[in-house]
Design a protein around this motif. Sequence first.
Motif: not given
Length: 67
Positions: A54, A57-58, A60-62, A64-65
């Motif tokens: 988690k 993923k957080d 990587l998502e923050s 924005g890739g």
Amino acid sequence: MKNDMKYEEAMRELERIVARMENEEPDIDSLGEQLRRAQQLIKLCKAKLTKTDKEIKDILESDGGKE
């Protein structure tokens, strides 16, 4: 079980329990205790892996890739 146990420590202990069960005649009196301990260690490892997944993923998502 201490909650601050590291994943690697838990895995080593779990591996020792499994090795004892595979290589030695299990002591019937302690078999249930060993199985309960193994179950606790598996639960701890799973929780740590889920938390780390988690967090990754957080992050990587923050981001924005973006690289």
